[in-house]
Motif scaffolding. Structure first.
Motif, PDB file in Angstrom:
ATOM      1  N   ILE A  66      -0.417  -3.949  -5.579  1.00 53.09           N
ATOM      2  CA  ILE A  66      -0.142  -3.664  -4.448  1.00 53.09           C
ATOM      3  C   ILE A  66       1.253  -4.368  -4.062  1.00 53.09           C
ATOM      4  CG2 ILE A  66      -1.156  -4.346  -1.997  1.00 53.09           C
ATOM      5  CD1 ILE A  66      -3.730  -3.991  -3.050  1.00 53.09           C
ATOM      6  N   GLU A  67       1.578  -5.705  -4.333  1.00 49.92           N
ATOM      7  CA  GLU A  67       2.711  -6.437  -4.269  1.00 49.92           C
ATOM      8  C   GLU A  67       3.777  -5.754  -4.680  1.00 49.92           C
ATOM      9  OE1 GLU A  67       4.889 -10.819  -4.700  1.00 49.92           O
ATOM     10  OE2 GLU A  67       2.719 -10.507  -5.124  1.00 49.92           O
ATOM     11  N   MET A  68       3.627  -5.061  -5.941  1.00 52.20           N
ATOM     12  CA  MET A  68       4.996  -4.459  -6.796  1.00 52.20           C
ATOM     13  C   MET A  68       5.192  -3.226  -5.854  1.00 52.20           C
ATOM     14  SD  MET A  68       3.936  -4.734 -10.521  1.00 52.20           S
ATOM     15  CE  MET A  68       3.681  -6.361 -11.421  1.00 52.20           C
ATOM     16  N   ALA A  69       4.165  -2.199  -5.383  1.00 55.08           N
ATOM     17  CA  ALA A  69       4.663  -1.119  -4.706  1.00 55.08           C
ATOM     18  C   ALA A  69       5.102  -1.456  -3.622  1.00 55.08           C
ATOM     19  CB  ALA A  69       3.106  -0.264  -4.427  1.00 55.08           C
ATOM     20  N   ILE A  75       4.236   3.169  -0.551  1.00 56.95           N
ATOM     21  CA  ILE A  75       3.084   3.065   0.234  1.00 56.95           C
ATOM     22  C   ILE A  75       2.064   1.865  -0.530  1.00 56.95           C
ATOM     23  CG2 ILE A  75       1.090   3.847   1.464  1.00 56.95           C
ATOM     24  CD1 ILE A  75       2.425   6.539   1.320  1.00 56.95           C
ATOM     25  N   ALA A  76       1.940   0.621   0.058  1.00 57.57           N
ATOM     26  CA  ALA A  76       1.475  -0.289  -0.762  1.00 57.57           C
ATOM     27  C   ALA A  76       0.151  -0.169  -1.544  1.00 57.57           C
ATOM     28  CB  ALA A  76       1.495  -1.728   0.180  1.00 57.57           C
ATOM     29  N   TRP A  77      -0.850   0.703  -0.639  1.00 56.47           N
ATOM     30  CA  TRP A  77      -2.054   0.783  -1.015  1.00 56.47           C
ATOM     31  C   TRP A  77      -2.170   2.136  -2.054  1.00 56.47           C
ATOM     32  CZ3 TRP A  77      -3.826   5.713  -0.028  1.00 56.47           C
ATOM     33  CH2 TRP A  77      -3.328   6.392   1.064  1.00 56.47           C
ATOM     34  N   PHE A  78      -0.972   2.899  -2.080  1.00 55.55           N
ATOM     35  CA  PHE A  78      -1.428   4.409  -2.781  1.00 55.55           C
ATOM     36  C   PHE A  78      -1.385   4.128  -4.345  1.00 55.55           C
ATOM     37  CE2 PHE A  78       0.038   8.213  -4.613  1.00 55.55           C
ATOM     38  CZ  PHE A  78      -0.850   8.920  -4.113  1.00 55.55           C
ATOM     39  N   PRO A  79      -0.595   3.475  -4.865  1.00 59.20           N
ATOM     40  CA  PRO A  79      -0.748   3.270  -6.440  1.00 59.20           C
ATOM     41  C   PRO A  79      -1.913   2.519  -6.786  1.00 59.20           C
ATOM     42  CG  PRO A  79       1.581   2.739  -5.711  1.00 59.20           C
ATOM     43  CD  PRO A  79       0.724   2.842  -4.509  1.00 59.20           C
ATOM     44  N   ALA A  80      -2.318   1.461  -6.097  1.00 57.80           N
ATOM     45  CA  ALA A  80      -3.500   0.845  -6.450  1.00 57.80           C
ATOM     46  C   ALA A  80      -4.741   1.858  -6.108  1.00 57.80           C
ATOM     47  CB  ALA A  80      -3.649  -0.393  -5.389  1.00 57.80           C
ATOM     48  N   ALA A  81      -4.713   2.470  -5.361  1.00 59.17           N
ATOM     49  CA  ALA A  81      -6.038   3.456  -5.181  1.00 59.17           C
ATOM     50  C   ALA A  81      -6.251   4.250  -6.154  1.00 59.17           C
ATOM     51  CB  ALA A  81      -5.856   3.939  -3.662  1.00 59.17           C
ATOM     52  N   VAL A  82      -4.930   5.033  -6.285  1.00 60.32           N
ATOM     53  CA  VAL A  82      -4.769   6.201  -7.503  1.00 60.32           C
ATOM     54  C   VAL A  82      -4.962   5.797  -8.792  1.00 60.32           C
ATOM     55  CG1 VAL A  82      -3.267   7.953  -8.419  1.00 60.32           C
ATOM     56  CG2 VAL A  82      -3.586   7.604  -5.990  1.00 60.32           C
ATOM     57  N   ALA A 144       4.551  -6.162 -17.838  1.00 55.16           N
ATOM     58  CA  ALA A 144       5.004  -5.942 -16.441  1.00 55.16           C
ATOM     59  C   ALA A 144       6.481  -6.906 -16.482  1.00 55.16           C
ATOM     60  CB  ALA A 144       4.098  -6.723 -15.617  1.00 55.16           C
ATOM     61  N   VAL A 145       6.437  -7.934 -17.166  1.00 53.01           N
ATOM     62  CA  VAL A 145       7.521  -8.670 -16.997  1.00 53.01           C
ATOM     63  C   VAL A 145       8.732  -7.892 -17.569  1.00 53.01           C
ATOM     64  CG1 VAL A 145       8.655 -10.934 -17.625  1.00 53.01           C
ATOM     65  CG2 VAL A 145       6.045 -10.840 -17.211  1.00 53.01           C
ATOM     66  N   ALA A 146       8.536  -7.523 -18.748  1.00 51.13           N
ATOM     67  CA  ALA A 146       9.662  -6.710 -19.340  1.00 51.13           C
ATOM     68  C   ALA A 146       9.900  -5.596 -18.548  1.00 51.13           C
ATOM     69  CB  ALA A 146       9.251  -6.375 -20.693  1.00 51.13           C
ATOM     70  N   ALA A 147       9.116  -4.905 -17.714  1.00 45.30           N
ATOM     71  CA  ALA A 147       9.527  -3.889 -16.956  1.00 45.30           C
ATOM     72  C   ALA A 147      10.211  -3.834 -15.568  1.00 45.30           C
ATOM     73  CB  ALA A 147       8.025  -3.017 -16.636  1.00 45.30           C
ATOM     74  N   GLY A 148      10.230  -5.333 -15.514  1.00 47.67           N
ATOM     75  CA  GLY A 148      11.118  -5.782 -14.282  1.00 47.67           C
ATOM     76  C   GLY A 148      10.208  -6.365 -13.303  1.00 47.67           C
ATOM     77  N   ALA A 149       9.073  -6.798 -13.651  1.00 46.66           N
ATOM     78  CA  ALA A 149       8.207  -7.664 -12.529  1.00 46.66           C
ATOM     79  C   ALA A 149       9.028  -9.065 -12.360  1.00 46.66           C
ATOM     80  CB  ALA A 149       6.834  -7.391 -12.814  1.00 46.66           C
ATOM     81  N   ASP A 150       8.283  -9.885 -11.545  1.00 45.71           N
ATOM     82  CA  ASP A 150       8.488 -11.341 -11.555  1.00 45.71           C
ATOM     83  C   ASP A 150       8.148 -11.780 -12.547  1.00 45.71           C
ATOM     84  OD1 ASP A 150       8.937 -13.930 -10.759  1.00 45.71           O
ATOM     85  OD2 ASP A 150       7.995 -13.632  -8.688  1.00 45.71           O
ATOM     86  N   PRO A 151       9.115 -12.641 -13.288  1.00 44.57           N
ATOM     87  CA  PRO A 151       8.756 -13.429 -14.395  1.00 44.57           C
ATOM     88  C   PRO A 151       7.717 -14.523 -14.127  1.00 44.57           C
ATOM     89  CG  PRO A 151      11.062 -13.361 -14.233  1.00 44.57           C
ATOM     90  CD  PRO A 151      10.402 -12.697 -13.237  1.00 44.57           C
ATOM     91  N   ALA A 152       7.471 -14.789 -12.979  1.00 50.62           N
ATOM     92  CA  ALA A 152       6.179 -15.799 -12.551  1.00 50.62           C
ATOM     93  C   ALA A 152       4.882 -15.087 -13.092  1.00 50.62           C
ATOM     94  CB  ALA A 152       6.362 -16.024 -11.063  1.00 50.62           C
ATOM     95  N   LEU A 218       4.163   1.213 -13.475  1.00 55.01           N
ATOM     96  CA  LEU A 218       3.635  -0.270 -13.549  1.00 55.01           C
ATOM     97  C   LEU A 218       2.618  -0.581 -12.554  1.00 55.01           C
ATOM     98  CD1 LEU A 218       3.374  -2.865 -14.766  1.00 55.01           C
ATOM     99  CD2 LEU A 218       5.504  -3.821 -13.643  1.00 55.01           C
ATOM    100  N   PRO A 219       2.704  -0.497 -11.382  1.00 54.83           N
ATOM    101  CA  PRO A 219       1.459  -0.590 -10.490  1.00 54.83           C
ATOM    102  C   PRO A 219       0.255   0.387 -10.616  1.00 54.83           C
ATOM    103  CG  PRO A 219       3.561  -0.167  -9.075  1.00 54.83           C
ATOM    104  CD  PRO A 219       3.731   0.100 -10.379  1.00 54.83           C
ATOM    105  N   TYR A 220       0.506   1.554 -11.071  1.00 50.42           N
ATOM    106  CA  TYR A 220      -0.665   2.360 -11.421  1.00 50.42           C
ATOM    107  C   TYR A 220      -1.253   1.818 -12.515  1.00 50.42           C
ATOM    108  CZ  TYR A 220       1.675   5.901  -8.152  1.00 50.42           C
ATOM    109  OH  TYR A 220       2.273   6.507  -7.022  1.00 50.42           O
ATOM    110  N   ALA A 221      -0.551   1.535 -13.467  1.00 50.00           N
ATOM    111  CA  ALA A 221      -1.118   0.880 -14.685  1.00 50.00           C
ATOM    112  C   ALA A 221      -1.887  -0.408 -14.445  1.00 50.00           C
ATOM    113  CB  ALA A 221      -0.115   0.670 -15.899  1.00 50.00           C
ATOM    114  N   LEU A 222      -1.567  -1.205 -13.970  1.00 53.55           N
ATOM    115  CA  LEU A 222      -2.332  -2.402 -13.317  1.00 53.55           C
ATOM    116  C   LEU A 222      -3.408  -2.256 -12.819  1.00 53.55           C
ATOM    117  CD1 LEU A 222       0.551  -4.689 -12.050  1.00 53.55           C
ATOM    118  CD2 LEU A 222      -0.540  -5.273 -14.267  1.00 53.55           C
ATOM    119  N   ALA A 223      -3.466  -1.222 -11.833  1.00 55.53           N
ATOM    120  CA  ALA A 223      -4.688  -0.745 -11.160  1.00 55.53           C
ATOM    121  C   ALA A 223      -5.613  -0.018 -11.907  1.00 55.53           C
ATOM    122  CB  ALA A 223      -4.364   0.137  -9.941  1.00 55.53           C
ATOM    123  N   PHE A 224      -4.960   0.911 -12.989  1.00 55.23           N
ATOM    124  CA  PHE A 224      -5.803   1.698 -13.932  1.00 55.23           C
ATOM    125  C   PHE A 224      -6.742   0.644 -14.767  1.00 55.23           C
ATOM    126  CE2 PHE A 224      -6.691   3.506 -18.085  1.00 55.23           C
ATOM    127  CZ  PHE A 224      -6.873   4.843 -17.805  1.00 55.23           C
TER     128      PHE A 224
END
Length: 269
Positions: A66-69, A75-82, A144-152, A218-224
């Protein structure tokens, strides 16, 4: 730990899922000391596994999705929901197709496509079904980190691997124990029990590669991965832990598992 952090995300995913596979083998190794399994303890451990997977689905997967989207202007909720619904639908299909048999169930109640495979193979496939989304979740988290997400997010991915590993302990045992009780040798019972975790490194590496190659998913994959894990919790772990007379213990285990995973994720992440 410092050396682990210098590895590539794919290597990190591989090491992390080898760790979770190792704990599946550790659970199966209990068979060297006992021919039977304490059903009360097993139900509590299955409940614990359900709690870990439920907490991990939100803290380690859905919340970051949700945060990445949102950060990507989506739309924050869309990738997570799908992604969540797609993950559940995928496991639903696998559950209907893959022949498998649950702990202590008669072979006549095997699910999936009809087959003449032996009971031992069907028991391994039941736990393998659990482990596909678990390995995928760990791989996606590191990728996710290699895909550009926050290293944290790396500490959170480590927490996820630890949590998944802890809940893998009863899974190897739930395959090895009934096989040993039916007369299979200790060595073969152990081998079948640990074999159910072999899919996790494969799924982990594939998950990491997927999000690195196709970064927008990435957001879809995490939610998947979250949806697939919740399907396993609702379809397999909770019903199995509540099937006997130990419902209260199983519920306590679920609550403890949820809290342990939440603490791991918040403390490390």
């Amino acid at each position: 730990m410092e050396y682990f952090l210098t590895l590539s995300p794919i290597s990190q995913a591989l090491v992390a899922t080898l760790f979770t596979w190792g704990l599946t083998a550790l659970g199966a190794a209990v068979i060297f000391f006992s021919k039977t399994v304490n059903r009360k303890m097993l139900d509590m451990m299955l409940g614990f596994a359900a709690g870990v997977m439920t907490a991990a689905s939100f803290w380690s997967l859905l919340a970051p999705a949700i945060e990445m989207a949102e950060n990507n202007g989506q739309i924050a909720w869309f990738p997570a929901a799908v992604g969540f619904l797609t993950g559940g639908a995928f496991l639903f299909g696998v559950d209907k197709l893959l022949p498998h048999l649950h702990f202590d169930a008669p072979i006549e109640s095997a699910e999936g496509l009809k087959t003449t495979w032996r009971r031992s193979v069907l028991l391994v496939l039941a736990i393998t079904l659990h482990n596909i989304p678990e390995g995928l979740a760990v791989g996606v988290a590191f990728g996710a980190v290699a895909a550009g997400a926050d290293p944290a997010l790396i500490p959170g991915a480590i927490a996820l691997a630890i949590g998944i590993g802890l809940q893998n302990l009863p899974e190897g045992l739930s395959v090895a124990a009934p096989l040993r009780r039916e007369g299979m040798s200790v060595g073969k019972s152990f081998l079948y029990g640990q074999a159910s975790g072999m899919v996790e490194p494969i799924a982990g590496v594939l998950g990491a590669l997927l999000v690195i190659i196709i970064r927008p998913v990435l957001p879809y994959a995490l939610a998947f991965a979250a949806g697939a894990m919740i399907f396993v919790v609702a379809e397999e772990l909770i019903p199995e832990s509540q099937a006997g007379d130990n419902g209260d213990l199983a519920t306590i285990g679920l609550l403890l598992g949820f809290v342990v995973m939440m603490i791991l994720d918040v403390a490390l992440g």
